[in-house]
Design an enzyme around this catalytic site. Structure first.
Site, short mmCIF file in Angstrom:
data_model
loop_
_atom_site.label_atom_id
_atom_site.label_comp_id
_atom_site.label_asym_id
_atom_site.label_seq_id
_atom_site.Cartn_x
_atom_site.Cartn_y
_atom_site.Cartn_z
N ASP A 1 1.78 -1.97 -4.68
CA ASP A 1 0.84 -1.40 -4.44
C ASP A 1 -0.04 -2.46 -5.45
O ASP A 1 0.57 -2.95 -6.27
CB ASP A 1 0.90 0.61 -4.80
CG ASP A 1 -0.84 1.00 -3.38
OD1 ASP A 1 -1.62 0.71 -4.03
OD2 ASP A 1 -0.64 1.57 -2.55
N TYR B 1 -14.15 -0.68 9.93
CA TYR B 1 -13.04 -0.25 10.07
C TYR B 1 -11.80 -0.60 11.50
O TYR B 1 -10.88 -1.34 11.95
CB TYR B 1 -12.67 1.05 9.72
CG TYR B 1 -11.05 1.57 9.64
CD1 TYR B 1 -9.93 1.22 9.15
CD2 TYR B 1 -10.63 2.47 10.92
CE1 TYR B 1 -9.08 1.63 9.37
CE2 TYR B 1 -9.49 3.54 10.98
CZ TYR B 1 -8.52 2.56 9.84
OH TYR B 1 -7.42 3.33 9.88
N GLY C 1 0.91 -1.15 -0.23
CA GLY C 1 -0.17 -0.14 -0.17
C GLY C 1 0.93 1.49 -0.18
O GLY C 1 0.86 2.30 0.72
N LYS D 1 -9.01 -3.34 13.54
CA LYS D 1 -8.26 -2.64 13.98
C LYS D 1 -7.89 -3.43 15.33
O LYS D 1 -6.87 -3.88 15.33
CB LYS D 1 -8.06 -1.51 14.29
CG LYS D 1 -8.03 -0.61 12.75
CD LYS D 1 -6.59 -1.04 11.94
CE LYS D 1 -5.96 -0.54 10.59
NZ LYS D 1 -4.52 -0.81 9.65
N LEU E 1 1.58 3.40 -1.52
CA LEU E 1 1.45 4.95 -2.83
C LEU E 1 0.59 5.63 -1.85
O LEU E 1 -0.62 6.60 -2.60
CB LEU E 1 0.88 3.93 -4.51
CG LEU E 1 2.01 4.00 -5.25
CD1 LEU E 1 1.47 3.41 -6.38
CD2 LEU E 1 3.25 4.66 -5.17
N GLY E 2 -0.19 5.35 -0.55
CA GLY E 2 -1.39 5.46 -0.41
C GLY E 2 -0.64 6.77 0.40
O GLY E 2 0.74 7.66 -0.37
N GLN E 3 -1.26 7.29 1.30
CA GLN E 3 -1.17 8.85 2.60
C GLN E 3 0.29 8.42 2.75
O GLN E 3 0.75 9.36 3.17
CB GLN E 3 -1.71 9.70 3.56
CG GLN E 3 -1.86 10.55 3.72
CD GLN E 3 -2.96 10.93 4.90
OE1 GLN E 3 -3.54 9.88 5.48
NE2 GLN E 3 -2.01 12.96 5.52
P1 NAD Z 1 -4.48 5.17 2.06
O1 NAD Z 1 -5.84 4.44 2.22
O2 NAD Z 1 -3.70 6.62 2.02
O3 NAD Z 1 -3.06 4.24 0.70
C1 NAD Z 1 -3.79 3.16 1.52
C2 NAD Z 1 -2.75 2.00 0.24
O4 NAD Z 1 -3.83 1.11 -0.03
C3 NAD Z 1 -3.71 2.75 -1.27
O5 NAD Z 1 -2.24 3.50 -1.79
C4 NAD Z 1 -4.27 1.72 -2.06
O6 NAD Z 1 -4.37 1.61 -3.43
C5 NAD Z 1 -4.07 0.21 -1.48
N1 NAD Z 1 -4.18 -0.81 -0.67
C6 NAD Z 1 -5.64 -0.90 -1.58
N2 NAD Z 1 -5.83 -2.37 -1.31
C7 NAD Z 1 -5.00 -3.18 -1.53
C8 NAD Z 1 -5.11 -4.00 -1.79
N3 NAD Z 1 -5.71 -5.38 -1.52
N4 NAD Z 1 -3.18 -4.51 -2.17
C9 NAD Z 1 -2.50 -3.48 -2.08
N5 NAD Z 1 -3.13 -2.39 -1.69
C10 NAD Z 1 -3.78 -2.32 -1.89
O7 NAD Z 1 -4.33 4.78 3.46
P2 NAD Z 1 -2.47 5.47 4.86
O8 NAD Z 1 -3.13 6.43 5.35
O9 NAD Z 1 -1.37 5.97 3.91
O10 NAD Z 1 -2.95 3.96 5.67
C11 NAD Z 1 -1.76 3.47 5.51
C12 NAD Z 1 -2.23 2.21 6.79
O11 NAD Z 1 -1.84 3.37 8.43
C13 NAD Z 1 -3.18 2.09 6.98
O12 NAD Z 1 -3.45 0.61 8.20
C14 NAD Z 1 -4.98 2.69 7.82
O13 NAD Z 1 -5.33 2.21 9.11
C15 NAD Z 1 -3.32 3.10 9.06
N6 NAD Z 1 -3.54 4.44 9.64
C16 NAD Z 1 -3.39 6.09 8.68
C17 NAD Z 1 -4.78 6.73 9.46
C18 NAD Z 1 -4.38 8.08 8.80
O14 NAD Z 1 -4.70 9.26 9.44
N7 NAD Z 1 -3.44 7.87 7.27
C19 NAD Z 1 -4.11 6.61 10.68
C20 NAD Z 1 -4.44 5.24 11.45
C21 NAD Z 1 -4.47 4.74 10.68
N1 SER Z 2 -7.17 8.72 10.02
C1 SER Z 2 -7.82 7.76 10.18
C2 SER Z 2 -9.19 7.56 9.30
O1 SER Z 2 -10.29 8.68 9.82
C3 SER Z 2 -7.82 6.71 11.29
O2 SER Z 2 -7.96 5.55 11.38
O3 SER Z 2 -10.19 6.57 9.32
#
Ligand code: NAD
Ligand code: SER
Length: 319
Positions: A34, A143, A8, A147, A10-12
């Protein structure tokens, strides 16, 4: 030497973590992956190793792990809270079966594994202020359910099979590089874009709703510092509360107004995301992370606002 696979990526979080990790561990030692290559991240994809991996495809993941002699996986592939409420089955499938596949490969191939958890593990019955490290966890979103289950699964693989699993409960993350992927805390990112573009933002989260938040540079440091921490000192391993600040929409607006005095905040509350936000803590107690591996965030609200606005002005080419 670590050889790291990020799922994953390419995510945030992943799009910035990969760059930071490549600076520390070496470009060829950090493999991004990704579901598919995205045009928005063309330069990043071309800057080092990239593989297409669906975390539900264990065979492909195993092949990539063998191809690059991977010893560490940062598992970021997931569906976040708001998207998860629209499609709970998809959220369960990716968050649970994807994690299970990563952990199984961890057991077979002796990998270290980092998987983020979230403030979403908590629910209405959790103490909302200074939420303790160990407390009631009865989330009301799919979600959150994934978690909590993920934290337990990671603990299980450590206790039963000795897999070096680690993780933190991230609050809402704020960043300027890649937009968030469909969470409840996303308003606290969008507000900065709209403040610069139109000096006005309409919030889907209501005034008075306090949530924990963190600026991305602190989040990236948390991942690397916990991964590199002495395992013997870790009591919680997979589920450290961490936070950097807690605010409601009025407080982030007040911070923005220090730099853009004419900024105006409006409300059009989304009942689904508001209900999720209401079920999450107002503020976390992160003393266990501070004590066990030295967690110490650098950005408070005003410092983050100043940096976000500076960086976004450049990105959006706004004077
Ligand atoms: P995001 O949604 O920005 O990125 C997730 C990435 O996963 C995307 O690029 C998507 O294409 C990829 N993806 C989706 N399904 C997939 C699959 N089947 N196989 C491979 N890749 C796949 O999420 P993020 O914000 O980067 O979060 C990453 C982790 O951090 C997650 O576990 C999320 O729960 C956790 N998290 C994020 C935040 C936040 O505020 N961003 C807060 C708490 C926890
Ligand atoms: N930023 C995340 C959400 O709002 C927290 O895990 O889903």
């Amino acid at each position: 030497m670590r050889k790291i696979l990020i799922t994953g990526a390419l995510g945030q979080i992943g799009s910035e973590l990969a760059v930071k990790m490549r600076g520390i561990y070496g470009n060829d030692n950090v493999i991004m992956s990704d579901l598919q290559a995205k045009d928005t991240h063309k330069d990043l994809i071309e800057s080092g190793p990239f593989e297409t991996i669906d975390v539900l495809d264990t065979k492909k993941m195993a092949e990539v792990i063998d191809k690059y002699n991977i010893n560490t996986v940062v598992n970021l592939a997931a569906i976040l809270s708001a998207v998860g409420e629209k499609n709970p089955a998809l959220c369960w499938n990716i968050n649970m079966n994807g994690l299970y596949n990563v952990l199984e490969l961890g057991r077979e191939k002796n990998l270290s594994i980092f998987t983020p958890s979230s403030i979403a593990v908590f629910g209405e019955s959790t103490p909302a202020d200074k939420t303790p490290q160990d407390t009631i966890m009865r989330p009301s979103t799919m979600y959150g359910v994934t978690k909590v289950s993920g934290e337990l699964l990671c603990d299980y693989y450590y206790q039963k099979f000795g897999v070096d699993t680690r993780g933190v409960r991230f609050p809402g993350l704020i960043s300027y590089d890649t937009l968030p992927g469909g969470g409840t805390t996303d308003y606290a990112v969008h507000i900065y874009y709209d403040a610069l573009k139109q000096k006005e933002y309409t919030s889907f989260i209501d005034k008075g709703t306090q949530m924990d938040m963190m600026y991305m540079p602190d989040a990236l440091n948390a991942i690397i510092e916990l991964m590199e921490a002495d395992g013997d000192k870790l009591i919680h391993r997979n589920a450290f509360n961490i936070t950097a600040m807690s605010f409601d929409p009025e407080e982030i607006a007040a911070s923005i107004k220090k730099y853009i005095p004419e900024f105006k905040l409006n409300y059009d509350v989304d009942p689904v995301r508001q209900a999720i936000a209401n079920s999450w803590p107002n503020s976390l107690d992160d003393s266990a992370a501070r004590a066990q591996w030295g967690w110490n965030p650098q950005f408070d609200l005003d410092k983050m606002t100043q940096d976000m606005l500076e960086k976004l002005r450049i990105k959006l080419d706004i004077k």
